[in-house]
Design a protein around this motif. Structure first.
Motif, PDB file in Angstrom:
ATOM      1  N   ALA A  83       1.070  -1.122   0.164  1.00  0.00           N
ATOM      2  CA  ALA A  83      -0.285  -0.128  -0.065  1.00  0.00           C
ATOM      3  C   ALA A  83       0.773   1.211   0.240  1.00  0.00           C
ATOM      4  O   ALA A  83       0.581   2.196  -0.815  1.00  0.00           O
ATOM      5  N   ARG A  84       2.053   0.979   1.348  1.00  0.00           N
ATOM      6  CA  ARG A  84       3.072   2.584   0.977  1.00  0.00           C
ATOM      7  C   ARG A  84       3.602   2.994  -0.781  1.00  0.00           C
ATOM      8  O   ARG A  84       3.787   3.875  -0.773  1.00  0.00           O
ATOM      9  N   ALA A  85       4.020   1.836  -1.383  1.00  0.00           N
ATOM     10  CA  ALA A  85       5.072   1.957  -2.673  1.00  0.00           C
ATOM     11  C   ALA A  85       3.750   2.525  -3.223  1.00  0.00           C
ATOM     12  O   ALA A  85       3.970   3.052  -4.181  1.00  0.00           O
ATOM     13  N   ALA A  86       2.665   1.836  -3.213  1.00  0.00           N
ATOM     14  CA  ALA A  86       1.177   1.982  -4.372  1.00  0.00           C
ATOM     15  C   ALA A  86       1.556   3.299  -4.044  1.00  0.00           C
ATOM     16  O   ALA A  86       1.333   4.962  -5.282  1.00  0.00           O
ATOM     17  N   ILE A  87       1.662   4.115  -2.738  1.00  0.00           N
ATOM     18  CA  ILE A  87       1.249   5.518  -2.508  1.00  0.00           C
ATOM     19  C   ILE A  87       2.095   6.483  -2.842  1.00  0.00           C
ATOM     20  O   ILE A  87       1.979   7.780  -3.762  1.00  0.00           O
ATOM     21  N   ARG A  88       3.361   6.209  -2.860  1.00  0.00           N
ATOM     22  CA  ARG A  88       5.134   6.715  -3.080  1.00  0.00           C
ATOM     23  C   ARG A  88       4.484   6.820  -4.706  1.00  0.00           C
ATOM     24  O   ARG A  88       4.691   7.784  -5.124  1.00  0.00           O
ATOM     25  N   GLU A  89       3.569   6.130  -5.374  1.00  0.00           N
ATOM     26  CA  GLU A  89       3.209   5.684  -6.897  1.00  0.00           C
ATOM     27  C   GLU A  89       3.067   6.853  -7.399  1.00  0.00           C
ATOM     28  O   GLU A  89       2.942   8.005  -8.106  1.00  0.00           O
ATOM     29  N   ALA A  90       1.741   7.044  -6.738  1.00  0.00           N
ATOM     30  CA  ALA A  90       0.533   7.981  -7.152  1.00  0.00           C
ATOM     31  C   ALA A  90       0.910   9.690  -6.747  1.00  0.00           C
ATOM     32  O   ALA A  90       0.304  10.209  -7.461  1.00  0.00           O
ATOM     33  N   ARG A  91       1.746   9.337  -5.594  1.00  0.00           N
ATOM     34  CA  ARG A  91       2.107  11.575  -4.812  1.00  0.00           C
ATOM     35  C   ARG A  91       2.849  11.696  -5.845  1.00  0.00           C
ATOM     36  O   ARG A  91       2.407  12.979  -6.432  1.00  0.00           O
ATOM     37  N   GLY A  92       3.498  11.918  -7.277  1.00  0.00           N
ATOM     38  CA  GLY A  92       3.968  11.640  -8.274  1.00  0.00           C
ATOM     39  C   GLY A  92       3.496  12.350  -9.719  1.00  0.00           C
ATOM     40  O   GLY A  92       3.978  13.328  -9.873  1.00  0.00           O
ATOM     41  N   ARG A  93       2.088  11.557  -9.579  1.00  0.00           N
ATOM     42  CA  ARG A  93       1.402  11.542 -10.880  1.00  0.00           C
ATOM     43  C   ARG A  93       0.828  13.624 -10.919  1.00  0.00           C
ATOM     44  O   ARG A  93       0.379  13.976  -9.718  1.00  0.00           O
ATOM     45  N   PRO A  94       0.735  13.651 -11.883  1.00  0.00           N
ATOM     46  CA  PRO A  94       0.484  15.403 -11.826  1.00  0.00           C
ATOM     47  C   PRO A  94      -1.216  15.187 -11.522  1.00  0.00           C
ATOM     48  O   PRO A  94      -1.746  14.418 -11.906  1.00  0.00           O
ATOM     49  N   LYS A  95      -1.412  16.415 -10.978  1.00  0.00           N
ATOM     50  CA  LYS A  95      -3.252  16.200 -10.965  1.00  0.00           C
ATOM     51  C   LYS A  95      -4.274  17.504 -10.698  1.00  0.00           C
ATOM     52  O   LYS A  95      -3.132  18.884 -11.071  1.00  0.00           O
ATOM     53  N   VAL A  96      -5.087  17.354 -11.841  1.00  0.00           N
ATOM     54  CA  VAL A  96      -6.104  18.906 -11.315  1.00  0.00           C
ATOM     55  C   VAL A  96      -6.118  19.439 -10.468  1.00  0.00           C
ATOM     56  O   VAL A  96      -6.639  18.951  -9.321  1.00  0.00           O
ATOM     57  N   PRO A  97      -5.994  20.049  -9.534  1.00  0.00           N
ATOM     58  CA  PRO A  97      -5.800  21.193  -8.384  1.00  0.00           C
ATOM     59  C   PRO A  97      -7.724  20.905  -8.014  1.00  0.00           C
ATOM     60  O   PRO A  97      -8.531  21.188  -9.225  1.00  0.00           O
ATOM     61  N   VAL A  98      -7.852  20.862  -7.067  1.00  0.00           N
ATOM     62  CA  VAL A  98      -9.242  21.306  -6.514  1.00  0.00           C
ATOM     63  C   VAL A  98      -9.528  21.647  -5.510  1.00  0.00           C
ATOM     64  O   VAL A  98      -8.542  21.921  -4.240  1.00  0.00           O
ATOM     65  N   ARG A  99      -9.802  23.061  -4.976  1.00  0.00           N
ATOM     66  CA  ARG A  99     -10.477  23.057  -3.728  1.00  0.00           C
ATOM     67  C   ARG A  99     -11.526  23.466  -3.307  1.00  0.00           C
ATOM     68  O   ARG A  99     -12.616  23.097  -4.247  1.00  0.00           O
ATOM     69  N   ILE A 100     -12.031  23.305  -1.728  1.00  0.00           N
ATOM     70  CA  ILE A 100     -13.252  23.031  -1.971  1.00  0.00           C
ATOM     71  C   ILE A 100     -13.798  23.755  -0.503  1.00  0.00           C
ATOM     72  O   ILE A 100     -12.665  24.757   0.062  1.00  0.00           O
ATOM     73  N   ALA A 101     -14.620  24.137  -0.880  1.00  0.00           N
ATOM     74  CA  ALA A 101     -15.417  24.998   0.285  1.00  0.00           C
ATOM     75  C   ALA A 101     -17.020  24.615   0.815  1.00  0.00           C
ATOM     76  O   ALA A 101     -17.924  24.129   0.184  1.00  0.00           O
ATOM     77  N   VAL A 102     -17.561  24.476   1.881  1.00  0.00           N
ATOM     78  CA  VAL A 102     -18.797  24.309   2.925  1.00  0.00           C
ATOM     79  C   VAL A 102     -19.487  25.405   3.815  1.00  0.00           C
ATOM     80  O   VAL A 102     -18.886  25.954   4.264  1.00  0.00           O
ATOM     81  N   ASP A 103     -20.938  25.759   3.475  1.00  0.00           N
ATOM     82  CA  ASP A 103     -21.167  26.498   3.698  1.00  0.00           C
ATOM     83  C   ASP A 103     -22.599  25.582   4.435  1.00  0.00           C
ATOM     84  O   ASP A 103     -22.956  24.558   3.973  1.00  0.00           O
ATOM     85  N   SER A 104     -22.319  25.757   5.492  1.00  0.00           N
ATOM     86  CA  SER A 104     -22.755  25.397   7.157  1.00  0.00           C
ATOM     87  C   SER A 104     -23.330  26.344   7.529  1.00  0.00           C
ATOM     88  O   SER A 104     -22.478  27.029   8.742  1.00  0.00           O
ATOM     89  N   HIS A 105     -24.235  25.468   8.829  1.00  0.00           N
ATOM     90  CA  HIS A 105     -24.869  26.282  10.472  1.00  0.00           C
ATOM     91  C   HIS A 105     -25.181  25.515  11.151  1.00  0.00           C
ATOM     92  O   HIS A 105     -25.735  24.223  10.796  1.00  0.00           O
ATOM     93  N   PRO A 106     -24.581  25.632  12.028  1.00  0.00           N
ATOM     94  CA  PRO A 106     -24.727  24.446  12.930  1.00  0.00           C
ATOM     95  C   PRO A 106     -25.694  24.143  13.544  1.00  0.00           C
ATOM     96  O   PRO A 106     -25.914  22.779  14.422  1.00  0.00           O
ATOM     97  N   ARG A 107     -26.412  25.087  13.351  1.00  0.00           N
ATOM     98  CA  ARG A 107     -28.109  24.615  13.578  1.00  0.00           C
ATOM     99  C   ARG A 107     -29.132  23.853  12.886  1.00  0.00           C
ATOM    100  O   ARG A 107     -29.938  23.366  13.358  1.00  0.00           O
ATOM    101  N   SER A 108     -28.276  23.338  11.285  1.00  0.00           N
ATOM    102  CA  SER A 108     -29.218  23.191  10.404  1.00  0.00           C
ATOM    103  C   SER A 108     -28.167  22.078   9.625  1.00  0.00           C
ATOM    104  O   SER A 108     -26.796  21.975   9.953  1.00  0.00           O
ATOM    105  N   ARG A 109     -28.877  20.758   9.620  1.00  0.00           N
ATOM    106  CA  ARG A 109     -27.525  19.637   9.289  1.00  0.00           C
ATOM    107  C   ARG A 109     -28.209  19.423   7.332  1.00  0.00           C
ATOM    108  O   ARG A 109     -28.192  18.729   6.788  1.00  0.00           O
ATOM    109  N   VAL A 110     -29.124  20.139   6.869  1.00  0.00           N
ATOM    110  CA  VAL A 110     -28.490  20.891   6.035  1.00  0.00           C
ATOM    111  C   VAL A 110     -26.737  21.802   5.062  1.00  0.00           C
ATOM    112  O   VAL A 110     -26.429  22.445   5.634  1.00  0.00           O
ATOM    113  N   VAL A 111     -25.784  21.329   4.234  1.00  0.00           N
ATOM    114  CA  VAL A 111     -24.744  21.779   3.866  1.00  0.00           C
ATOM    115  C   VAL A 111     -24.546  21.533   3.131  1.00  0.00           C
ATOM    116  O   VAL A 111     -25.440  21.367   1.635  1.00  0.00           O
TER     117      VAL A 111
END
Length: 284
Positions: A134-162
């Protein structure tokens, strides 16, 4: 109370975990990239399988310790349902995860499906309890180029809707070779189950990164990823889930090869952060 918006990029999400675990984790076998690269590690498992607890423990350790320098390991524990008829019904199981595992069997040209199975970035399948592989596969995977992804989460502590919004790209390296699916997974960690029947009877099992929800948000062309765009989802959290243990994971997966070409993770309960950019004018 005011809504909370959490914004994170793939490198920033687990960068703190990597820095905190560097002293205790094993040294890498080869040089690591300058910044952590997101690597999706999927585990197909079941509470009805006596061979699965060591794999569950391995995934927990990978997520907690981040032992591969330069890799931001994102765990997706998916509990299949084909063990449910053999004495114990796994409360986290779903036929959808079984179907996903079957898709990997076809893409990876495997003769059959089994548990525990680990799949790294959609490209390498291995026995889920084999830590060295598993660690060998992860080491190999880390070197491959990736499409950038950024996440934003909108939530309210009194609501379960996000609301989860992900900015994809721009992909200046043209990483994606074909149409890609933008997927959202909601995961929960710190879960325990006292198993009362089946092969793991009388055992208390521990799980990390359990997939509670999985959906494809959109299908993007390689050109759309190159130009940059955003995808979003609005969902209601189940009352049985603990918000403080939940993460939103957005990952990009090629439709045919199932290769994962980008990912990011964000906590659903976290501090406010910056606003994500909108799709550029004329974006698909």
């Amino acid at each position: 109370m005011r809504p909370t918006r959490t914004w994170v990029g793939a490198a920033a999400v687990v960068g703190l975990a990597v820095a905190g675990a560097a002293a205790s984790g094993p040294a890498p076998d080869d040089p690591a990239p300058a910044s952590p690269a997101p690597v999706i590690v999927e585990l197909f498992t079941s509470q009805g399988c006596s061979s699965c607890p060591p794999a569950d423990d391995l995934l927990r350790g990978l997520a907690r310790n981040q032992p591969v320098d330069g890799a931001a390991i994102i765990p997706l524990s998916q509990h299949v349902d084909y063990w449910d008829r053999l004495g114990w019904r796994d409360p986290f199981s779903s036929p959808r995860f079984t179907a996903r595992q079957k898709s990997y069997a076809s893409a990876l040209d495997a003769a059959s499906i089994y548990t525990p199975q680990m799949v790294v970035d959609g490209q390498v399948g291995l026995v889920g309890s084999h830590g060295v592989e598993a660690r060998a596969a992860i080491r190999e995977a880390r070197g491959r180029p990736k499409v950038p992804v950024r996440i934003a989460v909108d939530s309210h502590p009194r609501s379960r809707v996000v609301e989860v919004t992900a900015a994809v790209g721009p992909d200046r390296l043209a990483v994606a070779a074909e149409a890609i699916g933008a997927w959202l997974a909601i995961t929960e960690s710190g879960l325990e189950t006292d198993v009362r029947a089946g092969e793991n009877r009388f055992r208390r099992l521990h799980h990390s990164g359990v997939v509670r929800h999985l959906e494809r948000l959109d299908t993007l062309t390689a050109q759309a990823a190159a130009a940059g765009r955003s995808v979003r989802a609005r969902l209601r959290l189940d009352a049985s889930w603990t918000r403080e243990r939940l993460h939103a994971v957005v990952f990009l997966q090629e439709r045919e090869s199932l290769r994962i070409v980008g990912a990011a993770r964000a906590a659903l309960a976290g501090p406010p952060a910056a606003k994500l950019p909108r799709n550029p004018p004329g974006a698909p």
